[in-house]
Write a protein that holds these residues in place. Structure first.
Motif, PDB file in Angstrom:
ATOM      1  N   GLN A 168       0.847  -1.196   0.000  1.00 59.55           N
ATOM      2  CA  GLN A 168       0.000   0.000   0.000  1.00 59.55           C
ATOM      3  C   GLN A 168       0.881   1.243   0.000  1.00 59.55           C
ATOM      4  N   LEU A 169       0.571   2.177  -0.870  1.00 61.48           N
ATOM      5  CA  LEU A 169       1.356   3.397  -1.006  1.00 61.48           C
ATOM      6  C   LEU A 169       0.709   4.544  -0.244  1.00 61.48           C
ATOM      7  N   SER A 170       1.526   5.312   0.475  1.00 61.33           N
ATOM      8  CA  SER A 170       1.029   6.528   1.135  1.00 61.33           C
ATOM      9  C   SER A 170       1.905   7.711   0.759  1.00 61.33           C
ATOM     10  N   ILE A 171       1.263   8.880   0.628  1.00 64.69           N
ATOM     11  CA  ILE A 171       1.983  10.131   0.370  1.00 64.69           C
ATOM     12  C   ILE A 171       2.028  10.896   1.686  1.00 64.69           C
ATOM     13  N   ASN A 172       3.214  11.149   2.189  1.00 67.69           N
ATOM     14  CA  ASN A 172       3.382  11.812   3.479  1.00 67.69           C
ATOM     15  C   ASN A 172       4.085  13.148   3.297  1.00 67.69           C
ATOM     16  N   MET A 173       3.506  14.187   3.882  1.00 64.63           N
ATOM     17  CA  MET A 173       4.169  15.489   3.943  1.00 64.63           C
ATOM     18  C   MET A 173       4.630  15.687   5.386  1.00 64.63           C
ATOM     19  N   TRP A 174       5.905  15.405   5.628  1.00 66.42           N
ATOM     20  CA  TRP A 174       6.458  15.492   6.975  1.00 66.42           C
ATOM     21  C   TRP A 174       6.844  16.933   7.292  1.00 66.42           C
ATOM     22  N   CYS A 175       6.304  17.474   8.346  1.00 67.01           N
ATOM     23  CA  CYS A 175       6.732  18.797   8.821  1.00 67.01           C
ATOM     24  C   CYS A 175       7.925  18.601   9.758  1.00 67.01           C
ATOM     25  N   LEU A 176       8.989  19.356   9.534  1.00 68.75           N
ATOM     26  CA  LEU A 176      10.213  19.245  10.342  1.00 68.75           C
ATOM     27  C   LEU A 176      10.395  20.437  11.267  1.00 68.75           C
ATOM     28  N   GLU A 177       9.420  21.333  11.274  1.00 69.35           N
ATOM     29  CA  GLU A 177       9.556  22.606  12.001  1.00 69.35           C
ATOM     30  C   GLU A 177       8.413  22.777  12.998  1.00 69.35           C
ATOM     31  N   PRO A 178       8.637  22.468  14.307  1.00 68.03           N
ATOM     32  CA  PRO A 178       7.558  22.575  15.300  1.00 68.03           C
ATOM     33  C   PRO A 178       7.072  23.998  15.523  1.00 68.03           C
ATOM     34  N   SER A 179       7.899  24.991  15.169  1.00 66.25           N
ATOM     35  CA  SER A 179       7.490  26.381  15.404  1.00 66.25           C
ATOM     36  C   SER A 179       6.336  26.801  14.502  1.00 66.25           C
ATOM     37  N   LEU A 180       6.081  26.046  13.418  1.00 60.15           N
ATOM     38  CA  LEU A 180       4.970  26.396  12.525  1.00 60.15           C
ATOM     39  C   LEU A 180       3.648  26.435  13.277  1.00 60.15           C
ATOM     40  N   ALA A 181       3.406  25.410  14.084  1.00 55.84           N
ATOM     41  CA  ALA A 181       2.157  25.355  14.855  1.00 55.84           C
ATOM     42  C   ALA A 181       2.073  26.519  15.830  1.00 55.84           C
ATOM     43  N   PHE A 182       3.196  26.866  16.455  1.00 51.74           N
ATOM     44  CA  PHE A 182       3.183  27.954  17.439  1.00 51.74           C
ATOM     45  C   PHE A 182       3.075  29.319  16.770  1.00 51.74           C
ATOM     46  N   SER A 183       3.618  29.439  15.565  1.00 52.06           N
ATOM     47  CA  SER A 183       3.461  30.721  14.865  1.00 52.06           C
ATOM     48  C   SER A 183       1.993  30.953  14.523  1.00 52.06           C
ATOM     49  N   ARG A 184       1.261  29.874  14.202  1.00 50.11           N
ATOM     50  CA  ARG A 184      -0.177  30.018  13.943  1.00 50.11           C
ATOM     51  C   ARG A 184      -0.908  30.466  15.207  1.00 50.11           C
ATOM     52  N   LEU A 185      -0.468  29.975  16.361  1.00 45.82           N
ATOM     53  CA  LEU A 185      -1.083  30.394  17.625  1.00 45.82           C
ATOM     54  C   LEU A 185      -0.785  31.863  17.919  1.00 45.82           C
ATOM     55  N   PHE A 186       0.474  32.256  17.743  1.00 46.97           N
ATOM     56  CA  PHE A 186       0.855  33.630  18.081  1.00 46.97           C
ATOM     57  C   PHE A 186       0.289  34.643  17.101  1.00 46.97           C
ATOM     58  N   ASN A 187      -0.095  34.186  15.926  1.00 49.03           N
ATOM     59  CA  ASN A 187      -0.761  35.084  14.979  1.00 49.03           C
ATOM     60  C   ASN A 187      -2.131  35.525  15.483  1.00 49.03           C
ATOM     61  N   LYS A 188      -2.629  34.842  16.501  1.00 49.22           N
ATOM     62  CA  LYS A 188      -3.959  35.158  17.025  1.00 49.22           C
ATOM     63  C   LYS A 188      -3.890  35.949  18.333  1.00 49.22           C
ATOM     64  N   SER A 189      -2.751  36.560  18.588  1.00 48.44           N
ATOM     65  CA  SER A 189      -2.607  37.482  19.733  1.00 48.44           C
ATOM     66  C   SER A 189      -2.941  36.824  21.059  1.00 48.44           C
ATOM     67  N   ILE A 190      -2.290  35.722  21.350  1.00 48.81           N
ATOM     68  CA  ILE A 190      -2.495  35.084  22.649  1.00 48.81           C
ATOM     69  C   ILE A 190      -1.770  35.872  23.735  1.00 48.81           C
ATOM     70  N   TYR A 191      -2.167  35.653  24.976  1.00 48.93           N
ATOM     71  CA  TYR A 191      -1.633  36.436  26.095  1.00 48.93           C
ATOM     72  C   TYR A 191      -0.273  35.893  26.544  1.00 48.93           C
ATOM     73  N   SER A 192      -0.234  34.623  26.918  1.00 55.04           N
ATOM     74  CA  SER A 192       1.011  33.984  27.369  1.00 55.04           C
ATOM     75  C   SER A 192       0.949  32.496  27.077  1.00 55.04           C
ATOM     76  N   VAL A 193       2.133  31.878  26.985  1.00 52.92           N
ATOM     77  CA  VAL A 193       2.243  30.423  26.868  1.00 52.92           C
ATOM     78  C   VAL A 193       3.044  29.905  28.053  1.00 52.92           C
ATOM     79  N   LEU A 194       2.465  28.933  28.769  1.00 51.88           N
ATOM     80  CA  LEU A 194       3.163  28.289  29.884  1.00 51.88           C
ATOM     81  C   LEU A 194       3.354  26.812  29.540  1.00 51.88           C
ATOM     82  N   LEU A 195       4.609  26.380  29.459  1.00 53.39           N
ATOM     83  CA  LEU A 195       4.916  24.969  29.248  1.00 53.39           C
ATOM     84  C   LEU A 195       5.403  24.386  30.566  1.00 53.39           C
TER      85      LEU A 195
END
Length: 906
Positions: free
Chosen positions: A473-500
């Protein structure tokens, strides 16, 4: 790329209606009331009160120094609108400290907001890895004085309580649910009832299981109940993939929110996974069939087509059915291209996983789609030159946006009307939408005359991977290598703070490097345990279970003999964690052959972590039953045992870490990630940013996995145990420095087995007396917060009227009075005869009596607001009572007969 009219608006709307969490029945209100956070005044009197950074905080008991430091760090970050990394070992009350500090700050902020012009409420979005971990958060919240409006988000798969839907999941369940709600055919969905209940139970604290129980007893849908509470929630609980996955990021309005990521040690990998996407060849083949069935329905059922046409016209795209016929051809042509691509296996490379793979530059996906969705020869003879459609020449840059609008509107309409599920077609559209987003970003860079080869270009942060599995079975995978992409989408929405926060965030610098956001507040807490009394860590000097040495059978046998000796001394449960499944299987095979496993089983029950997570619960339940007498759980790093399950007290008195858990370097995804990190490290464009070498990142993965596993042995202040580091590489400088700071002082050399056996005996002999003292203290103290917590438990009765409440209360008291009088009359009964002949009946009676007393206490302790509720809603929500007349009368009748019979016998 030219964007047609309404496209941005259309997709913004669709994203806000994610099929698992939000849809058209949502009762959105854009009015935000400024409401102060309530507190339980009675609980306040019994809890510790302190001022931290000018913020009044209530805590269930006098906080330890580490808890005070943790809360100060949280409040400092929020006061300055900064991001924070907060590491605190398991057992230090991290979750409770985080809740008390953040809610205390929010309460103060709301109070200040009432006296200011602040336009919008700040809210807290509290996320953790799983709903199981959020259950613990809900339990801790009940211990606090704070009563925020709460919502616990989940999917229909998790929340649906409708019996006839129990066998369906995913898209099919979502479609079935929407249809039944629209046609008013679901007994658990009554809009007015849901609104009323959500208003009057806005501060109800519940785990996922409790929410479902609440739904059963109040005849309401827990999925829509939590959705209804969402708009005005001060505290939203959800798994953090809802925030990091692209499809989920518009589920909740996150503007001006405090985002908390608990158990955050896996956030980077979850962020990468959340931006990655794939589709299988089989999905594409089935997508064409789905679409063809829908087109046939549209042609035969005019009302379906009328609704579709109206929606298409409003979006200003062609409403002719031939457009959908041509979309179907694009899918068919692309599926045929993939078939030929798959058959040309010379270009694929074999991997150790019995898979074949081919990794390409991610940008090539667009040329593949543009060149291989056109029926160049007009093989399917769908059109003539005079009747060509928008997609007669396949998908291209000029028509891609319209293509997606056509597909998305079709899914929207047919998802409501058709009985044919179209989830394969939905998968195709989702895949194409993700590709379109990357092309759109690159086109924007091109317009701004920015380099397309830059690593800032999103296409270069992905890899295109074709994988052929064992079943071809063949699958087409687009692997993201950059975790900051998800966080840049969050910060584009003017969040207050991030606590990890987590027990294992170290080493700290890597977080800013990978997520590309500053963390101005950082904390690495000490442990609250007495290391001298509660913990030992022994470092072996000779074992080496690296990849090159894993076939050393002498070493495998020697470790087995050592384990056999030590497990005769170590009480209760033992965890043996291997660096991989392949290593664990080598040990199991060798020990089975030389009969060592048989000897281990004679001393302790031996269980093995399965690779299928669905089987884990049964094995864990068995382990819990056996652990008190003695059991060993063999498991692997990064699995459920090493990271996802709580092994407190007798469940883990010792842990053996066999091999250093480096990720497997044979993994192609891992190699691509490391190559990407090296490109960034050597790229002049990133000179002014924090970067991390691939070798350093690779070591950190092993360190975090080790620290997570070590955390299994100490789960609270009175817990104790030993960690055996069974690999000399744990002593290497780069590994040793990264081990949890709280554990490092406890490390002792393991030079020979005789010394270790002696130290092990001494440790457990001494800790027995410590354990007895702890038990005595627990019995004497009976923590006050447990009693207070009962008052905050779910009120399942669903009483909606004060008169009903008083009536129930009076009836219950009368029953209690009658039962107590009967109990006194029967004291003379011969106990021996009673137990011999009627033990079962007596036990039932006692249990019933206890339950009634409990129910009365719970009812008396509730502070329910009845004044705003109407009589009609009572009849809709009235439950079957736990104490009913029939049950009482049956018990009373049995008791009378029993008394007469025993009198006669006497």
């Amino acid at each position: 790329m030219k964007t047609p009219f309404g496209l941005q608006q259309y997709f913004a709307t669709k994203q806000a209606q994610h099929h698992q969490l939000l849809d058209e029945e949502s009762e959105h209100s854009h009015k935000m009331l400024i409401k102060e956070i309530e507190i339980d005044a009675n609980m306040c009197k019994k809890q510790a009160s302190l001022i931290l950074d000018n913020t009044p905080v209530y805590f269930p008991h006098q906080p330890y120094d580490v808890q005070k430091s943790y809360m100060e760090s949280v409040i400092r970050a929020l006061n300055k609108k900064q991001n924070a990394l907060l590491e605190s070992p398991t057992g230090t009350g991290k979750t409770l400290s985080l809740l008390c500090a953040s809610l205390a700050w929010l309460k103060k902020n709301r109070k200040d907001q009432l006296n200011s012009d602040q336009p919008k409420n700040i809210k807290i979005i509290y996320s953790s890895r799983t709903h199981a971990q959020l259950k613990q958060v809900a339990m801790e919240l009940k211990k606090t004085v704070y009563k925020p409006n709460v919502s616990m988000l989940g999917s229909r798969d998790q929340y649906c309580i409708r019996g006839d839907f129990s066998t369906i999941k995913g898209t099919l369940l979502n479609q079935s649910c929407r249809k039944s709600v629209k046609s008013n055919q679901c007994q658990f969905y009554k809009k007015d009832h849901l609104i009323l209940m959500a208003q009057n139970y806005s501060t109800l604290i519940s785990s996922l299981e409790e929410a479902k129980q609440f739904g059963y007893k109040n005849k309401l849908c827990p999925y829509y109940f939590e959705r209804q509470r969402l708009d005005f929630a001060d505290l939203i609980l959800l798994p953090y993939n809802y925030l990091l996955e692209k499809d989920f990021q518009d589920v909740v309005e996150i503007e001006n929110s405090i985002l908390i990521f608990d158990e955050a040690h896996n956030v980077q990998s979850t962020a990468e996974d959340g931006s990655s996407f794939l589709i299988t060849h089989n999905n594409i083949i089935e997508a064409e069939k789905d679409l063809e069935k829908w087109i046939d329905e549209l042609e035969s059922i005019s009302i379906f087509y009328d609704q579709l046409k109206a929606k298409l016209n409003s979006a200003k795209v062609s409403s002719e059915l031939k457009e959908f016929r041509s979309i179907m051809i694009t899918i068919r042509v692309f599926a045929q291209y993939l078939e030929s691509f798959k058959n040309n296996q010379l270009q694929f490379i074999n991997s150790d996983k019995e898979e074949k793979y081919l990794i390409l530059d991610a940008r090539q996906i667009q040329s593949m789609i543009f060149e291989n969705t056109q029926d160049k020869e007009n093989t399917f003879r769908l059109w003539t030159e005079n009747s060509q459609t928008n997609y007669a020449k396949g998908v291209n840059k000029n028509n891609f946006a319209k293509y997606l609008i056509h597909c998305s509107i079709l899914i929207e309409i047919m998802g409501e009307l058709s009985q044919i599920p179209g989830y394969h077609f939905e998968s195709w559209v989702k895949f194409m939408k993700n590709v379109y987003d990357l092309i759109k970003v690159e086109d924007e860079r091109e317009k701004q005359k920015l380099s397309l080869n830059s690593l800032q270009n999103e296409f270069n942060q992905y890899k295109l991977s074709f994988i052929l599995d064992q079943s071809n079975q063949l699958s087409i995978n687009m692997w993201c290598l950059e975790p900051s992409l998800a966080f840049s989408r969050l910060f584009n929405k003017s969040i207050y703070s991030v606590l990890l926060t987590s027990g294992t965030l170290s080493p700290m610098p890597s977080w800013a490097c990978e997520l590309r956001i500053p963390f101005d507040v950082q904390l690495v807490n000490e442990h609250i345990i007495d290391l001298n009394k509660n913990l030992r860590v022994f470092q072996h000097k000779a074992f080496d279970f690296s990849f090159n040495q894993r076939n050393n059978e002498e070493q495998i046998s020697k470790f087995g003999v050592t384990l056999l000796s030590l497990c005769q001394i170590i009480p209760n449960g033992i965890l043996v964690i291997f660096s991989s499944y392949s290593l664990m299987n080598k040990f199991r095979s060798k020990w089975t052959y030389n009969k060592l496993l048989t000897r281990l089983c004679e001393i302790k029950a031996c269980l093995w972590e399965p690779q299928q997570s669905a089987e884990m619960q049964n094995i864990f339940d068995t382990y819990k039953q056996k652990a008190k007498k003695g059991a060993i759980m063999f498991a692997v790093h990064r699995g459920k045992v090493a990271e996802g399950i709580d092994f407190s007290d007798e469940l883990c008195r010792a842990i053996f870490l066999v091999g250093v858990p480096y990720p497997p370097k044979q993994d192609n995804h891992l190699l691509e990630k490391m190559g990407y990190l090296d490109k960034i490290f050597n790229d002049p464009e990133f000179t002014n940013q924090q970067r991390i070498r691939s070798s350093e990142w690779y070591t950190q993965q092993a360190i975090r996995a080790t620290n997570q596993a070590m955390g299994r042995v100490i789960r609270h202040i009175n817990d104790y145990g030993i960690v055996y580091l069974c690999d000399k590489r744990f002593e290497y400088k780069d590994i040793k420095q990264g081990l949890s700071k709280w554990a490092q002082p406890a490390i002792q050399p393991w030079i020979n087995d005789d010394e270790i056996i002696k130290h092990t005996k001494e440790f457990y002999n001494r800790t027995i007396s410590i354990k007895e003292q702890c038990i005595k203290e627990q019995i004497e103290q009976k923590p006050i917060q447990e009693q207070d917590c009962k008052k905050r438990k779910l009120q399942f009765f669903g009483l909606q009227n004060k008169n009903d409440f008083e009536k129930l209360k009076d009836e219950t008291q009368d029953r209690m009075k009658n039962l107590n009088e009967q109990s006194k009359q029967n004291e003379y009964i011969n106990l021996q005869s009673y137990q011999m002949n009627h033990h079962l009946q007596e036990q039932q009676f006692k249990n019933s009596n206890k339950n009634q007393q409990k129910d009365l206490e719970i009812l008396n302790s509730q502070n329910i607001n009845f004044s705003n509720l109407d009589r009609n809603s009572i009849q809709q929500t009235q439950l079957k009572m736990d104490i009913d007349d029939d049950q009482i009368s049956r018990i009373e009748s049995k008791k009378k007969k029993l008394c007469i019979r025993l009198k006669n016998q006497k």
